[in-house]
Enzyme design. Structure first.
Site, PDB file in Angstrom:
ATOM      1  N   ASP A   1      14.580  22.151 -33.277  1.00 58.67           N
ATOM      2  CA  ASP A   1      14.588  20.822 -32.447  1.00 58.67           C
ATOM      3  C   ASP A   1      13.762  20.672 -31.789  1.00 58.67           C
ATOM      4  OD1 ASP A   1      17.900  20.975 -32.224  1.00 58.67           O
ATOM      5  OD2 ASP A   1      17.701  22.591 -31.346  1.00 58.67           O
TER       6      ASP A   1
ATOM      7  N   ASN B   1       2.424  -4.255   8.746  1.00 56.54           N
ATOM      8  CA  ASN B   1       2.608  -4.485   7.603  1.00 56.54           C
ATOM      9  C   ASN B   1       3.256  -2.283   7.469  1.00 56.54           C
ATOM     10  OD1 ASN B   1       2.380  -5.817   5.101  1.00 56.54           O
ATOM     11  ND2 ASN B   1       0.603  -4.213   4.834  1.00 56.54           N
TER      12      ASN B   1
ATOM     13  N   ASN C   1       5.575 -14.858   1.272  1.00 54.52           N
ATOM     14  CA  ASN C   1       4.181 -14.539   2.741  1.00 54.52           C
ATOM     15  C   ASN C   1       3.170 -15.203   2.210  1.00 54.52           C
ATOM     16  OD1 ASN C   1       5.913 -13.328   3.988  1.00 54.52           O
ATOM     17  ND2 ASN C   1       4.810 -11.241   3.897  1.00 54.52           N
TER      18      ASN C   1
ATOM     19  N   ASP D   1       6.583  -0.744   6.267  1.00 56.59           N
ATOM     20  CA  ASP D   1       6.638  -0.004   4.655  1.00 56.59           C
ATOM     21  C   ASP D   1       6.874   1.090   5.891  1.00 56.59           C
ATOM     22  OD1 ASP D   1       5.349  -1.435   3.230  1.00 56.59           O
ATOM     23  OD2 ASP D   1       3.201  -1.005   4.028  1.00 56.59           O
TER      24      ASP D   1
ATOM     25  N   GLU E   1       0.868  -1.194   0.258  1.00 58.06           N
ATOM     26  CA  GLU E   1      -0.003   0.105   0.215  1.00 58.06           C
ATOM     27  C   GLU E   1       1.255   0.945   0.033  1.00 58.06           C
ATOM     28  OE1 GLU E   1      -0.022  -1.495   4.556  1.00 58.06           O
ATOM     29  OE2 GLU E   1       0.005  -2.430   2.259  1.00 58.06           O
TER      30      GLU E   1
ATOM     31  N   ASP F   1      17.987  23.347 -28.388  1.00 58.08           N
ATOM     32  CA  ASP F   1      17.435  24.212 -27.901  1.00 58.08           C
ATOM     33  C   ASP F   1      16.507  25.977 -28.753  1.00 58.08           C
ATOM     34  OD1 ASP F   1      20.144  25.735 -28.925  1.00 58.08           O
ATOM     35  OD2 ASP F   1      20.814  26.759 -27.195  1.00 58.08           O
TER      36      ASP F   1
ATOM     37  N   ASP G   1      22.305  18.690 -30.634  1.00 56.63           N
ATOM     38  CA  ASP G   1      22.351  19.413 -31.612  1.00 56.63           C
ATOM     39  C   ASP G   1      24.093  19.575 -31.211  1.00 56.63           C
ATOM     40  OD1 ASP G   1      23.053  21.163 -33.241  1.00 56.63           O
ATOM     41  OD2 ASP G   1      21.635  22.505 -32.810  1.00 56.63           O
TER      42      ASP G   1
END
Length: 909
Positions: free
Chosen positions: A655, A744, A719, A748, A341, A651, A383
């Site tokens: 381009d 959990n 698991n 996390d 999650e 630039d 370029d």
């Protein structure tokens, strides 16, 4: 420059990204034609198009000299800033509520509702209501939601601040004490009635009524889907109605761009009251998914599928062997335990941290997800000018056709550069600087501008027409090949002499000698017209020219370019040069910065090749020269089709197509507006060394994100087996639902430190792209290892500690909880690196502290009052030697499996 167009451009025409040709969203065009604008604003546009230019100016109470400061303040107060909806972050409360839409959070909320009924509403009257479960899960939901909201809110704010560092400006003429003054102002400060000056490369900052146009061509494909630019004029058009507003030749719309020519427009609509603004309000947010986005979605989908299979199986098995209420709670809890999650939160944290890190190193990220693509590029196309060279142009020589220094050539070139109103570049600035103020004053006194033929990339030249007093003189300056093609004579001491084939060959040799020295050569030519009453000239007049001579410019190679190119190659990124310059100049510059030029391919040679053939040719080619804008984009697309992830650095307006065709468009803050708006990444310094740092950081961000994905996916995969076996064999559930959720969440939380983790040097040496096969192999081969030691822990608790009946379930559950949480957290240090953990590769301090804290938490929880409230019990001290042995064996087996995996697949994270 503030890129407020970018998101909407991609939204209006998804084909713009990735170089895919095709019409714009037809629904967008239909909305415009049906009148998505308010009726009042449509009438304003129609009336402005129908009226003559001077009448339009009068209707907006303005003049060509511009608005006064007082008028600007009044109109800005009335109409607001000239901004449109462009994916701005939602208000904080909206973002907070949106975090609840996560499917895993919804599962937790569902679990809370179930517990309210089972533990409170329908609780055993003898025991009374139990609030422990409801409070614990509610706290978990709140912590998860608040953390995710805070990280995403900070990330969105940081992204907006980074974008604000890059500003878009426009040239506006305003009245200062009765005198017109033209200056660059931020586009959001433009108001109705402002006089806007347009040149090639400019974005149209608002809806405009054109009042002056000279060969003005505007690309409207973002709104119309038409590939060819539309020609604009200042003439009134009485045929314009609401249904054909986009076709009006005297209207220019916000978000479009000037391809060539020059012009002046009066602002008739700003912000949301523009055609572009009305569409963007409805279309903000829709963006094409990158390969990384798709990969993460596939991982999440795969884990949810496991969950959809596992939960019913676990529920049925436990329901048949235990009671159905507990089975239901454990089934829902298993679903939560099997899904990462925190994945969106950790991905966002990684990207935000990467963007902020890159900003400190002068790399601004406009799209967070482009960081992943930046780390994946294995070809950087660029370029030549400003990237390999200093972008510091000096006029080294001004020659006549005999190769001798010529003030005549310089004077005419200076007049061309001085009088042009279009796109003035560094070459023009160098010519003006070389001419000096005295020569410029003479030109202003003696010559008067009559007309101008602006530069475009088809002709590759520009001309001005001046009144010399006795005749009109057309002065042309441009690429040597294109100007020579229009010349029929040359100027020599005795007068004008016809250009014979032999003489042309000698002149070509003169140009080639300059090019071979790394000098860029432009030609200067003239043509006289006796009719002084004439006021307009066309491109057809650029014929029968007399060649005066040449300008040779020096743009020295950058000292840092060679080292940066070598470093990029060491890190698996090839550098290819795609330039509009000729082959000799390109070869000279590339040779000086260490690029093995090999065989240079010219742009025209690519025209007849298919994309597959061009892609194969690009594999063997390092330098493409004399390349037109469309050819640049086609080369980039061909390399992508050939399996490369391509970044393009440019630039200029030439381009733009290539920037959009590339996987990652890279520009600089000094680029023309349309180039900056087309780019995903903006460099505050045009230097390959800066870009190299961005590429490395992109890979670092990718690796740290993949660590969490691989570790969590494999852990959850393992698991799955452990829960299935436990559900089938045990007479009680193997772990208390609330304890699963606590485990959990704490795991996390510790993983939130991964964005700050160290990355091994070998993980940064090669481009990093999403590769699902490696992830699948990782899950299948590494995940089940944890199940082996889960099963040994089951056996330990069952046979050694006699926790083999429902009466002793709490002891069994406590033993498995401690082993599970410590092994899951400890193994992070083995999985985060292909090296030997701690000895050869040590995690960063935040990761060490966070994982250490989780291990201590897991050891202590069963001995605390809160742990007892959750259903855990204190473990006997004889359990801990077994725990140490289990963890040691787990680490050893994982290290062996890791070595075998790397030996077979050649990769790890």
């Amino acid at each position: 420059m503030r890129p407020f167009f970018r998101t909407d451009l991609d939204t209006l025409n998804p084909a713009v990204r990735g170089g895919r040709s095709g019409p714009a969203d037809e629904a967008s065009r239909d909305r415009l034609r049906r009148g998505s604008l308010p009726a009042a604003q449509q009438r304003v546009l129609v009336e402005s198009a129908r009226l003559p230019a001077d009448a339009t100016l009068k209707s907006f109470s303005t003049e060509l000299i511009g608005l006064t400061d007082e008028a600007v303040r009044s109109r800005r107060a009335r109409f607001g800033d000239n901004g449109v909806d462009h994916g701005k972050p939602a208000p904080a409360i909206v973002q907070f509520l949106a975090t609840f839409r996560n499917p895993f959070i919804l599962i937790l909320l569902f679990l809370v509702v179930v517990m309210v009924f089972t533990d409170i509403v329908f609780a055993d009257p003898g025991d009374g209501p139990d609030y422990t479960g409801v409070v614990t899960v509610s706290i978990m939901v709140l912590v998860s939601v608040v953390l995710r909201f805070w990280q995403e809110y900070r990330s969105s704010r940081a992204a907006e601040q980074l974008k604000a560092m890059v500003r878009t400006t426009t040239a506006v003429t305003r009245a200062a004490h009765g005198t017109p003054v033209t200056s660059e102002i931020p586009v959001e400060e433009v108001v109705r009635g402002d006089i806007v000056q347009l040149a090639a490369g400019d974005m149209i900052p608002a809806d405009l009524r054109i009042v002056r146009a000279k060969d003005l061509q505007v690309n409207q494909s973002m709104l119309t889907g038409e590939a060819l630019p539309a020609e604009k004029s200042s003439a009134a058009d009485e045929d314009v109605v609401e249904a054909n507003l986009l076709d009006a030749a005297n209207l220019a719309f916000m978000g479009t761009s000037v391809v060539s020519g020059s012009g002046t427009g009066v602002v008739v609509g700003t912000g949301r009251s523009t055609s572009f603004g009305s569409l963007s309000s409805a279309l903000v947010g829709a963006r094409p998914e990158t390969a990384f986005d798709l990969g993460i979605r596939r991982v999440t989908t795969t884990l949810i599928r496991f969950m959809l299979i596992m939960v019913p199986v676990v529920f049925v098995i436990n329901g048949l062997t235990k009671d159905w209420t507990t089975a239901f709670l454990f089934g829902v809890t298993t679903a939560v335990g099997l899904t990462p999650e925190m994945l969106p939160l950790i991905v966002t944290a990684n990207l935000a941290k990467g963007a902020q890190f890159m900003a400190k190193r002068k790399v601004i990220v406009k799209r967070l997800n482009s960081i992943q693509n930046l780390g994946a590029i294995d070809v950087l196309a660029t370029d030549k000018t400003g990237t390999l060279t200093e972008d510091r142009i000096v006029l080294e020589r001004h020659l006549n056709t005999a190769g001798r220094s010529s003030e005549t050539t310089l004077g005419h070139a200076a007049a061309n550069s001085l009088f042009q109103t279009g796109l003035r570049n560094l070459l023009d600035e160098a010519v003006i600087a070389a001419a000096g103020p005295d020569e410029l004053d003479r030109i202003r006194r003696e010559w008067t501008l009559i007309d101008e033929l602006p530069f475009d990339f088809e002709r590759r030249r520009m001309s001005v027409v001046v009144d010399r007093g006795d005749a009109h003189l057309l002065i042309t300056k441009g690429a040597a090949e294109e100007v020579l093609a229009a010349c029929t004579s040359e100027r020599v001491r005795s007068g004008d002499s016809a250009l014979t084939p032999g003489r042309l060959a000698e002149i070509d040799q003169l140009v080639a000698e300059q090019n071979a020295q790394g000098l860029r050569v432009l030609a200067v030519a003239v043509r006289e017209f006796a009719d002084r009453d004439r006021t307009e000239y066309t491109r057809d007049d650029e014929d029968g020219l007399t060649l005066l001579g040449f300008l040779a410019f020096l743009d020295p190679p950058k000292a840092s370019a060679g080292a940066a190119i070598a470093s990029l190659r060491r890190h698996g990124t090839d550098v290819k040069v795609i330039t509009g310059d000729n082959a000799l100049v390109a070869a000279a510059v590339c040779g000086k910065v260490g690029i093995d030029v090999g065989t240079i391919v010219l742009g025209p040679e690519t025209e007849e090749l298919s994309l597959e053939e061009l892609g194969a040719l690009a594999e063997e080619t390092t330098v493409f020269a004399k390349v037109a804008p469309a050819q640049k984009a086609r080369i980039v697309e061909a390399m992508r089709r050939h399996g490369h992830t391509v970044g393009y650095l440019g630039d200029g307006i030439n381009d733009t197509a290539a920037l959009r065709a590339a996987d990652v468009g890279i520009s600089v803050d000094t680029a023309v507006d349309i180039a900056k708006e087309s780019a995903d990444i903006i460099l505050l310094e045009k230097d390959l060394t800066v870009l190299e740092g961005g590429v490395i950081e992109g890979r670092r961000t990718f690796v740290n994100t993949m660590k969490y994905i691989k570790m969590t996916a494999s852990s959850n995969f393992g698991n799955m087996f452990s829960v299935l076996v436990a559900s089938a064999l045990l007479p009680f559930i193997p772990m208390i639902p609330l304890v699963v959720l606590v485990q959990n969440l704490t795991y996390d939380l510790s993983m939130l430190t991964l964005p700050w983790d160290r990355v091994d040097k070998e993980d940064l040496k090669k481009p990093r792209a999403w590769e699902s096969k490696s992830l699948s192999s990782f899950m299948i081969r590494i995940g089940p290892i944890s199940s082996i030691f889960d099963l040994t822990t089951y056996a330990l608790m069952w046979f050694v500690f006699q926790a083999n009946s429902p009466a002793h379930a709490a002891l069994f559950q406590s033993g498995w909880f401690v082993e599970s949480i410590i092994s899951q957290t400890l193994i992070v240090h083995l999985l985060r690196t292909k090296r030997l953990p701690f000895a050869q590769s040590r995690a960063s301090l935040p990761v060490l502290l966070a994982t250490g804290a989780v291990c201590v938490f897991g050891l202590v929880l069963p001995f605390t009052g809160w742990g007892h409230d959750l259903g855990l019990v204190s473990l006997p001290w004889t359990y801990f030697p077994w725990l140490v042995a289990t963890l040691a064996a787990y680490c050893a087996l994982t290290q062996v499996a890791k070595s075998l995996f790397i030996r077979r697949y050649g990769t790890w994270i």
